[in-house]
Design a protein around this motif. Structure first.
Motif, PDB file in Angstrom:
ATOM      1  N   VAL A 288       3.409   0.033   6.601  1.00  0.00           N
ATOM      2  CA  VAL A 288       3.240  -1.383   6.930  1.00  0.00           C
ATOM      3  C   VAL A 288       4.180  -1.707   8.087  1.00  0.00           C
ATOM      4  CG1 VAL A 288       3.462  -3.771   6.133  1.00  0.00           C
ATOM      5  CG2 VAL A 288       2.672  -2.010   4.564  1.00  0.00           C
ATOM      6  N   ARG A 289       3.617  -2.353   9.107  1.00  0.00           N
ATOM      7  CA  ARG A 289       4.449  -2.799  10.236  1.00  0.00           C
ATOM      8  C   ARG A 289       4.000  -4.197  10.641  1.00  0.00           C
ATOM      9  NH1 ARG A 289       5.043  -2.789  15.932  1.00  0.00           N
ATOM     10  NH2 ARG A 289       2.887  -2.107  16.295  1.00  0.00           N
ATOM     11  N   GLN A 290       4.942  -5.132  10.610  1.00  0.00           N
ATOM     12  CA  GLN A 290       4.619  -6.489  11.028  1.00  0.00           C
ATOM     13  C   GLN A 290       4.831  -6.631  12.531  1.00  0.00           C
ATOM     14  OE1 GLN A 290       5.006  -9.847   8.532  1.00  0.00           O
ATOM     15  NE2 GLN A 290       6.428  -8.823   7.138  1.00  0.00           N
ATOM     16  N   THR A 291       3.949  -7.397  13.144  1.00  0.00           N
ATOM     17  CA  THR A 291       4.035  -7.717  14.565  1.00  0.00           C
ATOM     18  C   THR A 291       4.157  -9.233  14.698  1.00  0.00           C
ATOM     19  OG1 THR A 291       1.661  -8.045  14.930  1.00  0.00           O
ATOM     20  CG2 THR A 291       2.478  -5.762  14.979  1.00  0.00           C
ATOM     21  N   PRO A 292       4.395  -9.743  15.903  1.00  0.00           N
ATOM     22  CA  PRO A 292       4.476 -11.201  16.041  1.00  0.00           C
ATOM     23  C   PRO A 292       3.204 -11.934  15.636  1.00  0.00           C
ATOM     24  CG  PRO A 292       5.439 -10.128  17.950  1.00  0.00           C
ATOM     25  CD  PRO A 292       4.793  -9.041  17.136  1.00  0.00           C
ATOM     26  N   HIS A 293       2.074 -11.240  15.617  1.00  0.00           N
ATOM     27  CA  HIS A 293       0.802 -11.920  15.356  1.00  0.00           C
ATOM     28  C   HIS A 293       0.049 -11.382  14.148  1.00  0.00           C
ATOM     29  CE1 HIS A 293       1.437 -13.819  19.206  1.00  0.00           C
ATOM     30  NE2 HIS A 293       1.537 -12.635  19.785  1.00  0.00           N
ATOM     31  N   GLY A 294       0.620 -10.434  13.408  1.00  0.00           N
ATOM     32  CA  GLY A 294      -0.114  -9.903  12.275  1.00  0.00           C
ATOM     33  C   GLY A 294       0.598  -8.743  11.609  1.00  0.00           C
ATOM     34  N   VAL A 295      -0.200  -7.922  10.913  1.00  0.00           N
ATOM     35  CA  VAL A 295       0.310  -6.782  10.159  1.00  0.00           C
ATOM     36  C   VAL A 295      -0.561  -5.568  10.471  1.00  0.00           C
ATOM     37  CG1 VAL A 295       0.944  -5.916   7.873  1.00  0.00           C
ATOM     38  CG2 VAL A 295       0.917  -8.376   8.290  1.00  0.00           C
ATOM     39  N   GLN A 296       0.080  -4.454  10.772  1.00  0.00           N
ATOM     40  CA  GLN A 296      -0.617  -3.183  10.957  1.00  0.00           C
ATOM     41  C   GLN A 296      -0.326  -2.304   9.742  1.00  0.00           C
ATOM     42  OE1 GLN A 296       0.846  -1.707  14.704  1.00  0.00           O
ATOM     43  NE2 GLN A 296      -0.560  -2.963  15.906  1.00  0.00           N
ATOM     44  N   THR A 297      -1.392  -1.893   9.057  1.00  0.00           N
ATOM     45  CA  THR A 297      -1.244  -1.119   7.833  1.00  0.00           C
ATOM     46  C   THR A 297      -1.899   0.245   8.003  1.00  0.00           C
ATOM     47  OG1 THR A 297      -1.334  -3.171   6.557  1.00  0.00           O
ATOM     48  CG2 THR A 297      -1.632  -1.120   5.333  1.00  0.00           C
ATOM     49  N   GLY A 298      -1.119   1.298   7.791  1.00  0.00           N
ATOM     50  CA  GLY A 298      -1.659   2.646   7.838  1.00  0.00           C
ATOM     51  C   GLY A 298      -2.359   2.992   6.536  1.00  0.00           C
ATOM     52  N   ILE A 299      -3.560   3.563   6.650  1.00  0.00           N
ATOM     53  CA  ILE A 299      -4.399   3.877   5.499  1.00  0.00           C
ATOM     54  C   ILE A 299      -4.730   5.367   5.505  1.00  0.00           C
ATOM     55  CG2 ILE A 299      -6.550   3.356   4.282  1.00  0.00           C
ATOM     56  CD1 ILE A 299      -4.742   0.928   4.477  1.00  0.00           C
ATOM     57  N   GLU A 300      -4.629   6.005   4.350  1.00  0.00           N
ATOM     58  CA  GLU A 300      -5.061   7.393   4.194  1.00  0.00           C
ATOM     59  C   GLU A 300      -6.335   7.440   3.364  1.00  0.00           C
ATOM     60  OE1 GLU A 300      -2.098   9.966   2.608  1.00  0.00           O
ATOM     61  OE2 GLU A 300      -0.991  10.118   4.494  1.00  0.00           O
ATOM     62  N   THR A 301      -7.284   8.291   3.765  1.00  0.00           N
ATOM     63  CA  THR A 301      -8.557   8.450   3.067  1.00  0.00           C
ATOM     64  C   THR A 301      -8.882   9.933   2.946  1.00  0.00           C
ATOM     65  OG1 THR A 301     -10.059   8.573   4.955  1.00  0.00           O
ATOM     66  CG2 THR A 301      -9.295   6.380   4.317  1.00  0.00           C
ATOM     67  N   PRO A 302      -9.904  10.290   2.173  1.00  0.00           N
ATOM     68  CA  PRO A 302     -10.332  11.695   2.139  1.00  0.00           C
ATOM     69  C   PRO A 302     -10.786  12.223   3.495  1.00  0.00           C
ATOM     70  CG  PRO A 302     -11.205  10.507   0.240  1.00  0.00           C
ATOM     71  CD  PRO A 302     -10.576   9.485   1.136  1.00  0.00           C
ATOM     72  N   ASP A 303     -11.136  11.338   4.424  1.00  0.00           N
ATOM     73  CA  ASP A 303     -11.585  11.762   5.749  1.00  0.00           C
ATOM     74  C   ASP A 303     -10.498  11.661   6.817  1.00  0.00           C
ATOM     75  OD1 ASP A 303     -14.216  12.336   4.951  1.00  0.00           O
ATOM     76  OD2 ASP A 303     -14.732  10.203   5.017  1.00  0.00           O
ATOM     77  N   GLY A 304      -9.281  11.254   6.407  1.00  0.00           N
ATOM     78  CA  GLY A 304      -8.203  11.160   7.369  1.00  0.00           C
ATOM     79  C   GLY A 304      -7.605   9.771   7.453  1.00  0.00           C
ATOM     80  N   PRO A 305      -6.570   9.585   8.304  1.00  0.00           N
ATOM     81  CA  PRO A 305      -5.868   8.308   8.392  1.00  0.00           C
ATOM     82  C   PRO A 305      -6.466   7.370   9.433  1.00  0.00           C
ATOM     83  CG  PRO A 305      -4.691   9.949   9.638  1.00  0.00           C
ATOM     84  CD  PRO A 305      -5.880  10.655   9.050  1.00  0.00           C
TER      85      PRO A 305
END
Length: 515
Positions: free
Chosen positions: A154-171
């Motif tokens: 999870v990384r917050q920015t001045p305008h939102g949130v960026q969330t890293g996701i892992e799946t069976p097919d990759g990130p």
């Protein structure tokens, strides 16, 4: 009757991994339990798109949360699943309390008529999740439900949130204006942000088990202090759908969890309780618990909801109910913020649901202390209260086997307009239901601000706000003839007036949309 048939939900490769550039979404919800799914539906009713990610692909295993309170059922009804839950659930309102081999007293949680929803139903969490998932499917353009998608950064920015996701097919990465952490007591988002729950950890251990059996027990809550079948401890019995019964047995702080959940230990305990009655073990766990909360629920654009924000003991049904009431309080505010009402409105979620969490933790902690008193004066007091409660009503108020979930009043908090009027319903209170025309009053309230006129109240304001006039005898009794209420989208009273001007109503509305 067959038991619940578990079926996995399909994993679908996210579009971001198929070469399509991800478009920022207003809200990312992490966790597809009852709280996360309810949040997605509530946002959809406000026409707010969301993505819901969950690292699993099935409903919860075991009954887990089973007791759903009247206020929570009213929220579920607004979200479109209340009728289905009540139809399947076991409705109850009577509780019986026993001390050793005698019944101390019984209580009725909803003695009056004229409410759509019952005091409580018992319904396994897996049914609730299934109904919510199926309701989400009715909003294909607004709810994107993604299974086997695990939030890992999870990384917050001045305008939102960026969330890293892992799946069976990759990130991949999801960009959102807001992130709702609905991922439970072991919240990954909370850990990723380095946040901890603050409160008390109780050493007491409890056995919780679901059994399947044919029985003619009434649909009531039965609680024992020091029963003869489980000496020195406490016990609880609840009926669920499909001939499933929930049993809780206090084990003491020194119990070995791995040992106590073995069938050869569980079965004799249940036989001692129920006699030589055929039954089948369905699900068993041994647990201890905390009564704790985050210091803050709102961390800029990351907001914690349900067990990720606060945890309590299972006694009193305050966990799942509290989480759904969090959703009810939060989602209309997110909709307002996204509609340019200002980020500061979200601070009221922190204030209002913080108060509710503190109430729940206080009641839950007191219940635990009453159920497992320390030797000496604390135990003498507990036993004296139980002895007196059989004959003296005042002592019954001191008995605490888990004060059952009640909605929190918001009186005195910033969004609520105070009033000196002597009215049956004070500002900040949740709205009671009542018969209304051919249906129910609460079905006419919620989702938006409502100008509610009771009985002889005159519609003399021209705010352009949605307007409801209620004049059933029950509505007049519960709201007061001639009163005008400003009702919030979460069916709480924002203000109450006698013959208000348009300016007064709009001032209360402005206050309710600020912080």
């Amino acid at each position: 009757m067959p038991r619940y048939a578990y079926a996995p939900f399909p994993y679908v490769t996210p579009p971001e991994l198929l070469g399509r550039r991800g478009v920022p979404v207003p809200v990312l919800i992490v966790g597809a339990g009852p709280v996360g799914l309810a949040a997605a539906i509530d946002l959809a009713l406000h026409e707010i798109p969301s993505i819901v990610v969950d690292d699993n692909n099935a409903v919860s295993v075991g009954s887990r949360a089973i007791c759903w309170a009247k206020r929570t059922l009213e929220i579920f009804d607004r979200l479109g699943v209340g009728d289905r839950m009540v139809a399947k659930g076991v409705t109850w309102k009577v509780g019986r309390l026993f001390h050793r081999d005698k019944e101390v007293y019984a209580f009725d949680l909803l003695p009056e008529s004229g409410h759509k929803m019952p005091a409580f139903i018992n319904l396994q969490q897996y049914y609730v999740e299934q109904y919510l998932v199926e309701r989400c499917a009715e909003f294909p353009e607004l709810i994107d439900l993604r299974w086997k998608n695990r939030a890992v950064s999870v990384r917050q920015t001045p305008h939102g949130v960026q969330t890293g996701i892992e799946t069976p097919d990759g990130p991949y990465t999801i960009e959102a204006d807001y992130l709702l952490a609905c991922d439970g007591a072991r919240s990954a988002i909370r850990s990723l942000m380095g946040l901890t729950l603050e409160g008390q950890t109780f050493e007491e251990r409890f056995l919780i088990t679901d059994i399947e059996m044919q029985a003619d027990f009434p649909s009531e809550r039965w609680f024992w202090f020091e029963p003869p079948f489980h000496s020195g401890q406490s016990a609880l019995l609840h009926k669920q759908p499909d001939n499933i019964y929930r049993i809780d047995l206090q084990l003491g702080p020194d119990a070995d969890p791995a040992l106590e959940k073995q069938p050869e230990r569980v079965i004799p305990r249940i036989k001692a309780m129920l006699g030589d009655r055929p039954f089948t073990l369905v699900w068993t766990s041994v647990y201890s618990f905390q009564c704790a909360r985050l210091a803050r629920f709102v961390h800029d654009r990351v907001i914690f909801v349900g067990d990720s924000a606060h945890v309590v003991s299972p006694f009193g049904a305050r966990g799942g109910n509290g989480g759904i009431q969090d959703v009810d309080n939060l989602c209309w505010k997110i909709a307002g913020v996204l509609d340019h009402s200002g980020h500061a409105l979200l601070e009221s979620y922190n204030d209002e649901r913080g108060r509710a969490a503190d109430e729940n933790i206080l009641n839950s902690s007191r219940a635990t202390d009453f159920m497992s008193p320390a030797d000496g004066m604390q135990r003498m007091f507990r036993d004296a209260v139980l002895d007196l409660a059989a004959d003296l009503p005042f002592a019954r108020k001191l008995v605490n086997s888990g004060r059952l979930s009640q909605p929190c009043s918001l009186a005195g908090l910033p969004l609520v307009t105070p009033s000196d009027l002597a009215t049956p319903l004070a500002p900040g209170a949740p709205c009671p239901d009542a018969p209304h025309k051919d249906g129910w009053l609460l079905n006419a309230l919620g989702g938006d601000f409502i100008d509610l006129k009771i009985g002889s109240a005159i519609n003399d304001a021209a705010t352009g706000m949605a307007f409801v006039h209620a004049d059933s005898p029950e509505a007049i009794q519960r709201y007061g003839d001639g009163n005008t209420y400003l009702i919030r989208p979460d069916q709480h009273v924002a203000a109450v007036f006698r013959n208000p001007t348009e300016e007064k109503l709009m001032a209360a509305y402005t206050r309710a949309m600020s912080s």
